[in-house]
Design a protein around this motif. Structure first.
Motif, PDB file in Angstrom:
ATOM      1  N   LYS A 197      11.186  -6.094  -0.986  1.00 28.94           N
ATOM      2  CA  LYS A 197      10.311  -5.305  -1.843  1.00 28.94           C
ATOM      3  C   LYS A 197       8.997  -6.052  -2.019  1.00 28.94           C
ATOM      4  O   LYS A 197       8.946  -7.117  -2.629  1.00 28.94           O
ATOM      5  CB  LYS A 197      10.968  -5.076  -3.200  1.00 28.94           C
ATOM      6  N   VAL A 198       7.964  -5.516  -1.426  1.00 28.25           N
ATOM      7  CA  VAL A 198       6.658  -6.167  -1.427  1.00 28.25           C
ATOM      8  C   VAL A 198       5.823  -5.587  -2.568  1.00 28.25           C
ATOM      9  O   VAL A 198       5.685  -4.359  -2.678  1.00 28.25           O
ATOM     10  CB  VAL A 198       5.937  -5.967  -0.083  1.00 28.25           C
ATOM     11  N   SER A 200       2.581  -4.388  -4.685  1.00 29.40           N
ATOM     12  CA  SER A 200       1.414  -3.643  -4.209  1.00 29.40           C
ATOM     13  C   SER A 200       0.241  -4.578  -3.998  1.00 29.40           C
ATOM     14  O   SER A 200       0.003  -5.511  -4.777  1.00 29.40           O
ATOM     15  CB  SER A 200       1.061  -2.559  -5.244  1.00 29.40           C
ATOM     16  N   ARG A 201      -0.473  -4.358  -2.914  1.00 30.00           N
ATOM     17  CA  ARG A 201      -1.683  -5.098  -2.529  1.00 30.00           C
ATOM     18  C   ARG A 201      -1.427  -6.591  -2.283  1.00 30.00           C
ATOM     19  O   ARG A 201      -2.281  -7.417  -2.513  1.00 30.00           O
ATOM     20  CB  ARG A 201      -2.778  -4.915  -3.603  1.00 30.00           C
ATOM     21  N   GLN A 202      -0.215  -6.899  -1.848  1.00 31.05           N
ATOM     22  CA  GLN A 202       0.090  -8.292  -1.493  1.00 31.05           C
ATOM     23  C   GLN A 202       0.754  -8.308  -0.112  1.00 31.05           C
ATOM     24  O   GLN A 202       1.487  -7.399   0.264  1.00 31.05           O
ATOM     25  CB  GLN A 202       1.038  -8.927  -2.528  1.00 31.05           C
ATOM     26  N   GLY A 203       0.476  -9.374   0.583  1.00 32.65           N
ATOM     27  CA  GLY A 203       1.073  -9.511   1.898  1.00 32.65           C
ATOM     28  C   GLY A 203       2.497 -10.069   1.844  1.00 32.65           C
ATOM     29  O   GLY A 203       3.002 -10.409   0.761  1.00 32.65           O
ATOM     30  N   VAL A 204       3.090 -10.159   2.995  1.00 33.50           N
ATOM     31  CA  VAL A 204       4.439 -10.673   3.102  1.00 33.50           C
ATOM     32  C   VAL A 204       4.382 -12.138   3.471  1.00 33.50           C
ATOM     33  O   VAL A 204       3.713 -12.537   4.430  1.00 33.50           O
ATOM     34  CB  VAL A 204       5.251  -9.885   4.155  1.00 33.50           C
ATOM     35  N   GLU A 205       5.029 -12.976   2.677  1.00 31.50           N
ATOM     36  CA  GLU A 205       5.050 -14.406   2.968  1.00 31.50           C
ATOM     37  C   GLU A 205       6.156 -14.696   3.972  1.00 31.50           C
ATOM     38  O   GLU A 205       7.307 -14.309   3.773  1.00 31.50           O
ATOM     39  CB  GLU A 205       5.292 -15.207   1.678  1.00 31.50           C
ATOM     40  N   VAL A 206       5.777 -15.358   5.034  1.00 33.13           N
ATOM     41  CA  VAL A 206       6.746 -15.681   6.086  1.00 33.13           C
ATOM     42  C   VAL A 206       7.387 -17.016   5.793  1.00 33.13           C
ATOM     43  O   VAL A 206       6.675 -17.979   5.533  1.00 33.13           O
ATOM     44  CB  VAL A 206       6.047 -15.676   7.471  1.00 33.13           C
TER      45      VAL A 206
END
Length: 206
Positions: A197-198, A200-206
């Motif tokens: 669950k990401v 809003s307006r944030q990227g996905v941390e790898v």
């Protein structure tokens, strides 16, 4: 001496000499090449006997496929033949005894073997009905009628030998990815898919 007799002695002598060099050569590649030469000379003997179909099969199947396959396998596999020959002296008496027994049997068979003079000139087919056909037809007729079951059994034996050779030579090398059917079939949705669950307006941390 006729031309047929001269060619017979030529092909037979080369076949025996090349067969001896197959087991006498120290280099396995040379042994395979001498084996190909033995097959070619045996095909020449079949031609002299009038069995051109057998000669063609011998050249196409054995020389064109089996012997070349042996050559490629010997060249590709990293086999230490010096290590394999370390126990040669230990098995030499038993091998010599078995070879002497085979030699005595061959001498006894060849010494008591006689050829009917009319057998070579006998025509193929049924002489009473006037039917005549080639040796290819005669071979297929006998092979697929009287020896059909033996032919199928020989095919099964060769299939089992091929599978056994593949299993014995199959080696696992580190760093090489291989397909595992059991692991693939045991995969579930939870193992294959990861839900995140990401915000809003944030990227996905790898």
């Amino acid at each position: 001496m006729t031309a047929a007799a001269a060619f017979f002695y030529l092909f037979a002598g080369l076949a025996i000499a090349s067969g001896f060099m197959v087991i006498a050569s120290r280099n396995p590649v040379s042994s395979v090449l001498f084996l190909i030469l033995a097959f070619v000379n045996a095909a020449g003997l079949f031609v002299l006997m009038g069995a051109e179909f057998l000669a063609m099969i011998l050249v196409v199947v054995y020389v064109g496929a089996v012997a070349v396959l042996f050559l490629f396998v010997v060249m590709m596999l990293d086999v230490d033949f010096a290590q394999l020959r370390q126990g040669f002296q230990r098995y030499l008496p038993v091998g010599g005894l078995i070879g002497a027994i085979f030699l005595i049997e061959i001498v006894l068979v060849v010494g008591s073997w006689t050829i009917d003079p009319g057998l070579v000139q006998a025509p193929l087919g049924n002489p009473t009905s006037g039917e005549s056909f080639t040796n290819t037809y005669a071979l297929g007729r006998v092979l697929y009628t009287e020896y059909a079951y033996f032919f199928q059994i020989a095919g099964l034996v060769l299939l089992v030998a091929m599978i056994g050779a593949i299993v014995l030579t199959l080696r696992d090398r580190p760093g090489v990815k291989r397909q595992n059917i059991a692991v693939q079939n045991a995969r579930t949705q939870a193992m294959a898919v990861e839900t995140r669950k990401v915000p809003s307006r944030q990227g996905v941390e790898v």
